[in-house]
Design a protein around this motif. Structure first.
Motif, PDB file in Angstrom:
ATOM      1  N   SER A 107      62.422   5.036   4.235  1.00  0.00           N
ATOM      2  CA  SER A 107      62.236   4.300   5.485  1.00  0.00           C
ATOM      3  C   SER A 107      60.779   4.399   5.909  1.00  0.00           C
ATOM      4  O   SER A 107      60.008   5.212   5.393  1.00  0.00           O
ATOM      5  CB  SER A 107      63.158   4.862   6.567  1.00  0.00           C
ATOM      6  N   TRP A 141      61.050   1.169  13.472  1.00  0.00           N
ATOM      7  CA  TRP A 141      61.593   1.918  12.334  1.00  0.00           C
ATOM      8  C   TRP A 141      62.224   0.937  11.365  1.00  0.00           C
ATOM      9  O   TRP A 141      63.126   0.189  11.725  1.00  0.00           O
ATOM     10  CB  TRP A 141      62.632   2.934  12.817  1.00  0.00           C
ATOM     11  N   ARG A 170      64.126   0.324   7.667  1.00  0.00           N
ATOM     12  CA  ARG A 170      64.923   1.030   6.654  1.00  0.00           C
ATOM     13  C   ARG A 170      65.507   0.020   5.674  1.00  0.00           C
ATOM     14  O   ARG A 170      66.229  -0.897   6.077  1.00  0.00           O
ATOM     15  CB  ARG A 170      66.041   1.833   7.299  1.00  0.00           C
ATOM     16  N   GLU A 208      66.129  -5.428   4.925  1.00  0.00           N
ATOM     17  CA  GLU A 208      65.844  -4.213   5.679  1.00  0.00           C
ATOM     18  C   GLU A 208      66.406  -4.351   7.087  1.00  0.00           C
ATOM     19  O   GLU A 208      66.530  -5.453   7.613  1.00  0.00           O
ATOM     20  CB  GLU A 208      64.337  -3.950   5.766  1.00  0.00           C
TER      21      GLU A 208
END
Length: 647
Positions: free
Chosen positions: A511, A574, A576, A588
């Motif tokens: 990540s 964020w 990931r 993602e």
């Protein structure tokens, strides 16, 4: 010497031979039946150990209950997940299951070959002492096939690498200046001691090392010797490879193929290929990209001529296809900031007299209508080029519609990672609406610097970018007062978490945190009438999500929003990657928090916050980004969709 042997036959033998000939000739005169009658009257039984006759006698066993044609046999591989799927896909026996005339004997022969094939396949995965069992079962009631081959696999202990030895031949072996390249190849070697040995990993490691060798100085390098010695009893593999570098190469002259309209000297200045420097594949690709993005060519392909016999001045051949002198491009687009957009571009690659390249555009969307043109000269030997531009624009800016104009002229330089510019600029802005701010105009001297240090400028996974803008000017409306303008933008992408292994696919699973910051300040007397286009507004797809485009600004006492003199934006995201069945996908998920504020005084900056979630798709044309954001201040959800990454 020849000897004649006299043979005496009984008198009955000539008679018998004569009678046989007459009988054969008589058979040919008998009436014949066609193939269909023969097949109908007599079963076609051909004995081959008894099984072929049985398989050909009926077609019923090749048909399932639903009447559909069945395969001759099916294959069921049983064993650990690490080998079962691989064998199911690659066993060669799978190719023969659709044949119509396979009997038990042929299938048995195929099973013998399948065992050897399975052992070869398992060896490529690092299993050199497997236990294999192949069984043939009759399955007349199955809809798939009347027979089933069951392959039971116990792969045993996987073979690991015990030792790796890399060596070099040719100039790279003894050249002191090549020591760093040798160390880079050894350091980047992927298949190290203690790791599982597979044929794919062995091939990949050799290929990566070869690419590292040929990427700099030694483009004709090759693998001279490679050997993998496997000790099946100890489950160990000893690896060795020798790389032949070939001669070291330097860039020579740029030879052009296909240019007619544009001067060879101008093309060389655009390419900026460092003649006389050591060969570097990345520098060759950068020169190719500069030519391709210049707009003068529809296609560009650069190759180093390694057949010239002059490695210390190897020519670089440029295969070019020139773009039309003029063209018109029609565009249709959509953004969640401004809705649908129509645009018309006119491109002239060689203006009369000046010889500059001009790009003019008319663009219309829901909130912005603009007409502009930009002219650029071919860069000089130092990479700097002259440019000029003009633009008329009408846009929704805060609570008002702003009609503005801009003229600019100066010089800029674009290199691999850094863009620089300095120019003079004239701005004027007129605000339309009730109690609108007064019109203003100004002239400024500007300096700009942008650095991009991402691993991939189109879709980065790590790195950072920094942009600086400095301006000093005078207002031309009302009192002529000095002012300064400063703007800074930074974006950083940092991998987080830990990953086993150092290969690119494994690292891509990690990540990432994306951090973004913007700050701006226009400093001058309160009475200075500064054009609103030089001040700040924020909000939208690429700034503070959860708010409309340029919706965050200075709020006056009457509730109207106008551009302000100070800006601050912070964003934390964020990212990931999605992993499906242990495989990395092109999607993602993201979670983010944005905050931004605009005011006329630093002490009055009050951030407006947006939070949300989104998804990213790494499409062939660039990353597609979709975010659902909630504006904490407005208490409303807003969808933001955009294509591509720019900094």
């Amino acid at each position: 010497m020849f000897r004649v042997v006299r043979v005496v036959l009984p008198a009955c033998w000539p008679a018998l031979l004569f009678s046989g000939v007459l009988l054969l000739q008589g058979c040919s005169l008998l009436p014949k039946k066609d193939a269909g009658d023969s097949a109908a009257s007599t079963p076609a039984l051909v004995s081959d150990g008894g099984d072929r006759a049985a398989s050909a006698s009926t077609d019923g066993e090749r048909e399932g209950k639903d009447g559909k044609r069945r395969d001759a046999f099916s294959v069921d591989v049983r064993g650990p997940d690490s080998v079962r799927e691989y064998l199911s896909l690659h066993l060669e026996i799978q190719r023969y299951k659709t044949l119509d005339d396979l009997g038990a004997t042929e299938i048995s022969r195929l099973m013998v070959a399948a065992e050897a094939n399975a052992r070869e396949l398992l060896a490529t995965l690092g299993y050199f002492t497997p236990a294999l069992t192949l069984e043939l079962h009759e399955t007349p009631a199955s809809d798939k096939a009347p027979r089933e081959i069951v392959v039971t696999v116990e792969p045993g202990e996987i073979t690991t690498v015990s030792n790796v030895q890399l060596s070099y031949a040719g100039p790279i072996a003894d050249d002191p200046s090549a020591e760093s390249q040798r160390d880079t190849i050894r350091t980047a070697w992927a298949l190290r001691a203690g790791q599982p040995f597979t044929q794919q990993a062995w091939d990949d490691a050799k290929a990566v090392a070869l690419r590292s060798l040929t990427a700099k100085r030694f483009p004709t390098g090759n693998i001279e010797i490679s050997r993998a010695e496997v000790d099946a009893d100890r489950h160990e593999a000893r690896l060795s490879a020798t790389y032949q570098s070939g001669p070291a190469y330097k860039f020579g002259p740029l030879l052009l193929r296909g240019n007619q309209r544009y001067s060879a000297d101008g093309i060389r200045r655009i390419a900026q290929l460092p003649s006389g420097a050591d060969y570097d594949q990345q520098k060759l690709l950068d020169a190719q990209q500069r030519l391709a993005s210049s707009g003068y060519f529809d296609s560009v392909f650069l190759t180093l001529d390694t057949e010239s016999g002059t490695p210390l001045a190897a020519p670089v051949i440029a295969q070019l296809r020139e773009a039309p002198l003029q063209k018109v491009v029609l565009g249709v687009g959509f953004t969640t900031d401004n809705g649908p957009r129509l645009s018309i571009d006119h491109i002239h690659n060689q203006l009369p007299l000046l010889g500059w390249r001009a790009v003019s555009r008319l663009s219309v969307d829901r909130d912005i209508q603009s007409l502009g043109t930009e002219w650029k000269a071919i860069p000089g030997d130092d990479g700097w080029r002259w440019f000029s531009g003009a633009e008329l624009k009408s846009e929704q800016s805060g609570s008002y519609v702003v009609d503005s104009g801009r003229l600019r002229g100066g010089r800029n330089k674009t290199s691999d990672h850094i863009d620089r510019s300095y120019f003079l600029q004239y701005d004027y802005a007129t605000n339309r609406g009730t109690d609108a701010p007064p019109s203003a105009s100004a002239v400024t001297a500007n300096w700009g610097w942008t650095g991009r240090y991402f691993d991939d400028n189109g879709s980065p996974r790590r790195g950072y970018g920094l942009a600086l803008e400095l301006a000093a000017g005078y207002t031309l409306t009302g009192q002529q007062l000095p002012f300064t303008r400063t703007y800074v933008r930074w974006l950083g992408i940092v991998p987080v978490g830990w990953a086993d292994g150092k290969d690119a696919a494994t690292l891509a699973r990690r990540s990432r945190l994306q951090l973004r910051a913007e700050a701006g300040a226009v400093v001058g007397k309160d009475s200075a009438q500064i054009p609103s286009t030089l001040m700040f507004l924020t909000g939208g797809d690429t700034t503070v999500r959860g708010y409309a485009y340029r919706d965050i600004g200075t709020v006056r006492a009457d509730g109207q929003t106008v551009a302000g003199r100070y800006l601050g934006v912070l964003s934390l995201e964020w990212q990931r990657p999605f992993v499906y069945k242990d495989k990395l996908t092109d999607f993602e998920s993201v979670v983010f928090v944005d905050a931004g504020a605009v005011a006329d005084k630093p002490s009055e900056l009050k951030p407006k916050v947006g939070v949300g979630v989104g998804t990213r798709w790494r499409s062939p044309v660039g990353p597609v980004q979709a975010d659902l954001a909630y504006g904490v201040d407005t208490r409303k959800f807003r969808l933001h969709v955009r294509l591509g990454f720019t900094f």
